[in-house]
Design a protein around this motif. Sequence first.
Motif, PDB file in Angstrom:
ATOM      1  N   GLN A   1      25.791  29.279  66.150  1.00 51.30           N
ATOM      2  CA  GLN A   1      24.662  28.400  66.579  1.00 51.30           C
ATOM      3  C   GLN A   1      23.218  28.874  66.613  1.00 51.30           C
ATOM      4  N   GLU A   2      23.272  30.268  66.949  1.00 50.87           N
ATOM      5  CA  GLU A   2      22.130  31.166  66.867  1.00 50.87           C
ATOM      6  C   GLU A   2      21.458  31.303  65.369  1.00 50.87           C
ATOM      7  N   LYS A   3      22.438  31.377  64.463  1.00 52.49           N
ATOM      8  CA  LYS A   3      22.331  31.790  63.293  1.00 52.49           C
ATOM      9  C   LYS A   3      21.728  30.204  62.277  1.00 52.49           C
ATOM     10  N   LEU A   4      22.188  29.098  62.956  1.00 54.35           N
ATOM     11  CA  LEU A   4      21.623  27.845  62.357  1.00 54.35           C
ATOM     12  C   LEU A   4      20.031  27.477  62.926  1.00 54.35           C
ATOM     13  N   LEU A   5      19.943  27.816  64.151  1.00 57.49           N
ATOM     14  CA  LEU A   5      18.826  27.740  64.830  1.00 57.49           C
ATOM     15  C   LEU A   5      17.649  28.552  63.998  1.00 57.49           C
ATOM     16  N   GLN A   6      17.852  29.906  63.717  1.00 59.14           N
ATOM     17  CA  GLN A   6      17.084  30.861  63.056  1.00 59.14           C
ATOM     18  C   GLN A   6      17.069  30.063  61.484  1.00 59.14           C
TER      19      GLN A   6
ATOM     20  N   LEU B   1      37.758  27.318  78.796  1.00 60.83           N
ATOM     21  CA  LEU B   1      38.170  28.597  79.881  1.00 60.83           C
ATOM     22  C   LEU B   1      39.198  27.682  80.840  1.00 60.83           C
ATOM     23  N   SER B   2      39.250  26.528  80.869  1.00 62.02           N
ATOM     24  CA  SER B   2      40.051  25.878  81.904  1.00 62.02           C
ATOM     25  C   SER B   2      41.014  25.230  81.165  1.00 62.02           C
ATOM     26  N   ALA B   3      41.346  25.645  80.062  1.00 57.13           N
ATOM     27  CA  ALA B   3      42.544  24.955  79.418  1.00 57.13           C
ATOM     28  C   ALA B   3      43.940  25.376  79.577  1.00 57.13           C
ATOM     29  N   ASP B   4      45.028  24.565  79.314  1.00 59.12           N
ATOM     30  CA  ASP B   4      46.245  24.891  79.814  1.00 59.12           C
ATOM     31  C   ASP B   4      46.630  26.162  78.856  1.00 59.12           C
ATOM     32  N   PRO B   5      46.906  27.138  79.978  1.00 61.15           N
ATOM     33  CA  PRO B   5      47.760  28.497  79.292  1.00 61.15           C
ATOM     34  C   PRO B   5      48.541  28.070  77.986  1.00 61.15           C
ATOM     35  N   ALA B   6      49.566  27.149  78.416  1.00 63.76           N
ATOM     36  CA  ALA B   6      50.448  26.991  77.216  1.00 63.76           C
ATOM     37  C   ALA B   6      49.944  26.623  75.828  1.00 63.76           C
ATOM     38  N   THR B   7      48.812  26.146  75.874  1.00 69.26           N
ATOM     39  CA  THR B   7      48.229  25.775  74.829  1.00 69.26           C
ATOM     40  C   THR B   7      47.221  26.578  74.107  1.00 69.26           C
ATOM     41  N   SER B   8      46.603  27.826  74.746  1.00 69.03           N
ATOM     42  CA  SER B   8      45.676  28.537  74.447  1.00 69.03           C
ATOM     43  C   SER B   8      46.500  30.207  74.716  1.00 69.03           C
ATOM     44  N   THR B   9      45.621  30.944  73.819  1.00 66.47           N
ATOM     45  CA  THR B   9      46.214  32.163  73.527  1.00 66.47           C
ATOM     46  C   THR B   9      46.037  32.816  74.837  1.00 66.47           C
ATOM     47  N   SER B  10      44.693  33.123  75.238  1.00 71.50           N
ATOM     48  CA  SER B  10      44.444  33.816  76.372  1.00 71.50           C
ATOM     49  C   SER B  10      42.957  33.687  76.764  1.00 71.50           C
ATOM     50  N   SER B  11      42.624  34.098  77.837  1.00 68.23           N
ATOM     51  CA  SER B  11      41.171  34.098  78.225  1.00 68.23           C
ATOM     52  C   SER B  11      40.386  34.849  77.508  1.00 68.23           C
ATOM     53  N   GLY B  12      40.686  35.997  77.315  1.00 70.79           N
ATOM     54  CA  GLY B  12      39.966  36.582  76.202  1.00 70.79           C
ATOM     55  C   GLY B  12      39.773  36.145  74.879  1.00 70.79           C
ATOM     56  N   GLY B  13      40.581  35.660  74.429  1.00 68.41           N
ATOM     57  CA  GLY B  13      40.551  34.953  72.884  1.00 68.41           C
ATOM     58  C   GLY B  13      39.763  33.762  73.261  1.00 68.41           C
ATOM     59  N   CYS B  14      39.610  32.918  74.271  1.00 69.69           N
ATOM     60  CA  CYS B  14      38.672  31.915  74.517  1.00 69.69           C
ATOM     61  C   CYS B  14      37.391  32.496  74.567  1.00 69.69           C
ATOM     62  N   GLN B  15      37.161  33.466  75.168  1.00 73.73           N
ATOM     63  CA  GLN B  15      35.620  34.007  75.197  1.00 73.73           C
ATOM     64  C   GLN B  15      35.296  34.518  73.951  1.00 73.73           C
ATOM     65  N   ASP B  16      36.356  35.233  73.132  1.00 75.96           N
ATOM     66  CA  ASP B  16      35.755  35.702  71.822  1.00 75.96           C
ATOM     67  C   ASP B  16      35.339  34.279  71.119  1.00 75.96           C
ATOM     68  N   ASP B  17      36.206  33.207  70.914  1.00 74.62           N
ATOM     69  CA  ASP B  17      35.898  32.132  70.242  1.00 74.62           C
ATOM     70  C   ASP B  17      34.624  31.364  70.827  1.00 74.62           C
ATOM     71  N   THR B  18      34.148  31.380  72.121  1.00 73.99           N
ATOM     72  CA  THR B  18      32.957  31.052  72.628  1.00 73.99           C
ATOM     73  C   THR B  18      31.692  31.889  72.071  1.00 73.99           C
ATOM     74  N   ALA B  19      32.051  33.251  72.020  1.00 65.32           N
ATOM     75  CA  ALA B  19      30.674  33.930  71.518  1.00 65.32           C
ATOM     76  C   ALA B  19      30.656  33.826  69.985  1.00 65.32           C
ATOM     77  N   SER B  20      31.717  33.411  69.300  1.00 60.89           N
ATOM     78  CA  SER B  20      31.569  33.281  67.697  1.00 60.89           C
ATOM     79  C   SER B  20      30.848  31.914  67.774  1.00 60.89           C
ATOM     80  N   ILE B  21      31.218  30.942  68.594  1.00 56.19           N
ATOM     81  CA  ILE B  21      30.402  29.706  67.987  1.00 56.19           C
ATOM     82  C   ILE B  21      28.816  29.982  68.773  1.00 56.19           C
ATOM     83  N   ALA B  22      28.641  30.811  69.739  1.00 60.53           N
ATOM     84  CA  ALA B  22      27.206  30.765  70.069  1.00 60.53           C
ATOM     85  C   ALA B  22      26.407  31.647  69.141  1.00 60.53           C
TER      86      ALA B  22
END
Length: 293
Positions: free
Chosen positions: A51-56, A27-48
């Motif tokens: 991870q939850e699926k792997l644990l199951q 979330l603290s990445a350089d805005p020039a190298t990332s799309t938007s804070s909303g896109g970052c949050q979506d990617d974080t949620a996707s990884i989470a």
Amino acid sequence: MYELKTLLPQFDIKLPTCMYELKNVSLSADPATSTSSGGCQDDTASIAMRQEKLLQQLEALKTQLGKIRADLGVCGKTVQHTTAYQNGGLKEVPLQDIVINGHPNFIPYALLALKNAWRDLYTVNVKTFTHSTMADIGPAAREFEAKLAKVPVNNALPNINVTLIWKNCEHTEMISSPTMYVPIYGEVNVIRYLGRVGPVEYRYEGSPLCNEIDLVLDICYQLLRCSTHKAQVAMVRLLDKRLQQQQYFGGSQMSVADIGVYSSLIRIPAITDKDLTPALLAWRKRAKLVTQI
């Protein structure tokens, strides 16, 4: 100073094409190298979610393995140990079966003594075979085998499997590694090995009498190699000094030192009751009740 030419040529480095790029989810990445804070949050949620699926899936796999263990009657612990205690703080691993090569003229009575002494603590499961170099093992070795067979085997106790091979060899030797031939020579050193992996009551390395027990075993080693009766009697006198007024060579309790002395005296028929002091005779009676030889 003068300039040196480079010895390494210039190479064009090509990045591999068999790998995929990961998006920057910080979330603290350089805005020039990332799309938007909303896109970052979506990617974080996707990884989470992944991870939850792997644990199951891992939990489901663990349940399946537990069911397989139960069906096969295998211990549910992750690692099965042959002993219930730790030796000197070291992590224990399952023991390999050991092989002992012995000559019928030099019967390792310590195996029978340990098997009897540890019957309620630890199982020494001994199986005997005859090598092609031996035409006949003799009556003493056959009697020894019969006594070994009479001692019950309790599979519920920690155990170690020992294969005793009657062989035309000069020394009693133990092979502890199945992958490389590294023998341990001498019955006394076999006792030391078994004392380190056997029941905790007989492990002496952490005992204040550690050096004393090792010294007694060293005397046994020399006793078995004496070439004259006079030298044998001299070693017996040293054993008498080590015993002093104690009940056993390890103090008030039976130890591997007593196993070593008892087996050594049996192996030397030239040493009679006349050569033993009253203290050694009294000790031998007490030790016989435990070793039952």
